[in-house]
Design a protein around this motif. Structure first.
Motif, short mmCIF file in Angstrom:
data_model
loop_
_atom_site.label_atom_id
_atom_site.label_comp_id
_atom_site.label_asym_id
_atom_site.label_seq_id
_atom_site.Cartn_x
_atom_site.Cartn_y
_atom_site.Cartn_z
N THR A 59 0.89 -7.19 4.60
CA THR A 59 1.94 -6.19 4.86
C THR A 59 2.52 -6.28 6.27
O THR A 59 3.41 -5.51 6.62
CB THR A 59 1.38 -4.77 4.65
OG1 THR A 59 0.29 -4.56 5.57
CG2 THR A 59 0.89 -4.57 3.25
N ASN A 63 5.80 -3.99 7.24
CA ASN A 63 5.35 -2.64 7.54
C ASN A 63 4.70 -2.53 8.92
O ASN A 63 4.92 -1.56 9.62
CB ASN A 63 4.38 -2.15 6.47
CG ASN A 63 4.09 -0.67 6.58
OD1 ASN A 63 3.26 -0.26 7.38
ND2 ASN A 63 4.79 0.13 5.78
N TYR A 449 -0.20 0.91 0.05
CA TYR A 449 0.23 -0.44 0.38
C TYR A 449 0.29 -1.39 -0.82
O TYR A 449 1.14 -2.27 -0.87
CB TYR A 449 -0.72 -1.06 1.44
CG TYR A 449 -0.51 -0.47 2.81
CD1 TYR A 449 0.67 -0.66 3.50
CD2 TYR A 449 -1.51 0.29 3.41
CE1 TYR A 449 0.87 -0.12 4.75
CE2 TYR A 449 -1.33 0.83 4.68
CZ TYR A 449 -0.13 0.62 5.34
OH TYR A 449 0.06 1.15 6.59
N ARG A 457 5.93 -0.70 -2.64
CA ARG A 457 6.04 -1.67 -1.56
C ARG A 457 7.50 -1.88 -1.17
O ARG A 457 7.85 -1.96 0.01
CB ARG A 457 5.40 -2.99 -1.95
CG ARG A 457 5.54 -4.06 -0.89
CD ARG A 457 4.71 -5.30 -1.22
NE ARG A 457 3.30 -5.00 -1.19
CZ ARG A 457 2.34 -5.92 -1.29
NH1 ARG A 457 2.67 -7.19 -1.41
NH2 ARG A 457 1.07 -5.58 -1.27
#
Length: 464
Positions: A59, A63, A449, A457
């Motif tokens: 991620t 993110n 997540y 996502r």
């Protein structure tokens, strides 16, 4: 004699007690999590360290951009092994704040400055509200100035104790801690090394040379630190990053770039008293330089703190340029390393100038120190009042009585179809409920997540 030694020990401990008090006051004890902290909290729902790391790497691009993942691993370990608590989530920042303040105090003590100057240093750093805010925030900002000031202390100590394993161990910790915690640290390491080198050369009278600078930097430590830095970078933040397409000045419009660079970041500790601070600096520094050589001694001791201030400003401008070129927001929090170093540099500059003036009479040195304390104490006291009020308010807030069903986590987050703000509110409220109930981090947060539900996502990528 014993009584005198005991009294001296008490006096010498005052700056460290102040450090402990300031960190405790700014630790956000009792404050609920908010969304940026929740993004760290959610990782603690993973079953193992390897799962956390794999999820972070997966991620990082959309993110957790600009992070190394080490802070998140620390969060996972504190919540997994010490308990689910907001303060434990913030523990890496809290301990970093302690490292920062203690390193700054010891730095002045090593340079031979009095306890009063050490108190001035604590007051100056306390007055940097932006800096103190991140002491109580579960994000990887406080480690940057903590490691930078710690490394500055190491490089000043190293010529004095070249064979000390304790000094080398401290320097290695500061360097590797900074190099692994945040990408921004890379620009502060050479800066503080150069400042300490200039200080060492001006004090000893030795010639400046590139070869001596390289040896001073400790090439072995630099190689290890750089290796870890680029290894983590290759796995995480150095990979392809999304094009943000943001207005770099969006968050600066309200107060303007100059006010954000001064009043809301670098010079908060002066509380707008620029006339008084500038007058003090001009009088004591220029006056010391203009004194006859037989009276002032070697005024080159003013070079290192002046260089530290100038480099801190330049590094903040560099970080702003990096954000601008990446079409990312220019944010005051990006300057947190310089925010600390400017306060350290200015107090150091005043102290060095005061030492020159004290050669005429000790009263002049005391007068400069008292004036410096007057300049920085106003903002420090303002921050103290605000933080004390907040702390008491958080502690006085009653813990809501919870039904047994309140501590049963939902089967799914069910937030994929919600607008971003509403989604954030739901997951943050649920995380704070988990903290109030105690026990392990609920496994439902894994969905934040990696789903289900489907589509989460993609929404996170768009939101972040």
């Amino acid at each position: 004699m014993t009584l005198t030694r005991a009294a001296l020990a008490v006096v010498r401990s005052v700056p460290f007690l102040l450090c402990l008090y300031v960190v405790g006051l700014n630790a956000s004890v009792g404050r609920p999590l908010w969304i940026d902290e929740f993004t760290h909290f959610a990782f603690a729902a993973e079953p193992t360290t390897r799962d956390v790391w794999n999820m972070f790497v997966a991620t990082a691009d959309y993110n957790q951009h600009g992070q190394t993942g080490i802070y998140i691993l620390l969060n996972y370990w504190t919540l997994s092994y010490l308990g689910v608590d907001a303060t434990l989530l913030r523990l890496p920042s809290i301990l970093s704040g302690m490292l920062l303040l203690v390193s700054a105090v010891v730095f002045l003590r090593v340079l031979g400055f009095s306890v009063l100057w050490q108190i001035v240093m604590v007051a100056a750093l306390t007055g940097q509200h932006l800096l103190m805010y991140f002491v109580g925030e579960a994000r990887a900002y406080t480690p940057i100035p903590a490691a930078a000031v710690g490394l500055l202390l190491y490089y000043v100590l190293r010529p004095l104790y070249p064979l000390s394993w304790a000094v080398l161990g401290f320097g290695a910790f500061a360097a590797l801690f900074g190099a692994t915690m945040h990408p921004y640290f890379a620009i502060y390491w050479p800066a503080v090394c150069l400042v300490a080198y200039v200080h060492c050369r001006t004090v000893t009278g030795q010639r400046f040379s590139l070869r001596s600078l390289v040896a001073f930097a400790n090439p072995g430590l630099v190689a290890i630190g750089a290796g870890l830095y680029f290894l983590l970078g290759a796995l995480t933040w150095m990979r392809d990053q999304p094009r943000f397409g943001f207005d770099p000045y969006e968050w600066l419009h309200q107060y303007g770039p100059l006010a954000n660079f001064t009043d809301y970041s670098h010079t908060q500790f002066l509380a707008g008293q620029y006339g008084l601070a500038g007058g003090l600096t001009g009088i004591v520094v220029l006056g010391a330089v203009l004194l006859p050589a037989r009276l002032r001694g070697d005024a080159r001791t003013l070079l290192a703190p002046t260089l530290l201030i100038l480099l801190s400003v330049l590094l903040s401008l560099l970080l702003g340029c990096i954000s601008y070129l990446a079409d990312y927001w220019i944010l005051p929090r990006q300057w947190v390393g310089s925010v600390a170093l400017i306060a350290v540099g200015l107090v150091w500059l005043w102290a060095e100038a005061a030492r020159i003036w004290s050669r005429l009479t000790p009263l002049l040195g005391v007068a400069v120190c008292a004036t410096a304390l007057l300049v920085v104490s106003g903002q420090a006291m303002n921050i103290h009042r605000v933080k004390l009020h907040q702390l008491l308010a958080y502690l006085a807030e009653p813990t809501p009585a919870r039904d047994v069903t309140d501590c049963v986590p939902p089967a799914h987050l069910n937030v994929a179809t919600l607008p971003n703000d509403e989604r954030n509110r739901v997951v943050v409220d649920l995380a704070n409920r988990n903290i109030a109930c105690g026990g392990p981090v609920w496994t439902v947060f894994r969905e934040y997540y990696n789903g289900p539900p489907a589509g989460l996502r993609e929404q996170q990528a768009a939101a972040n």
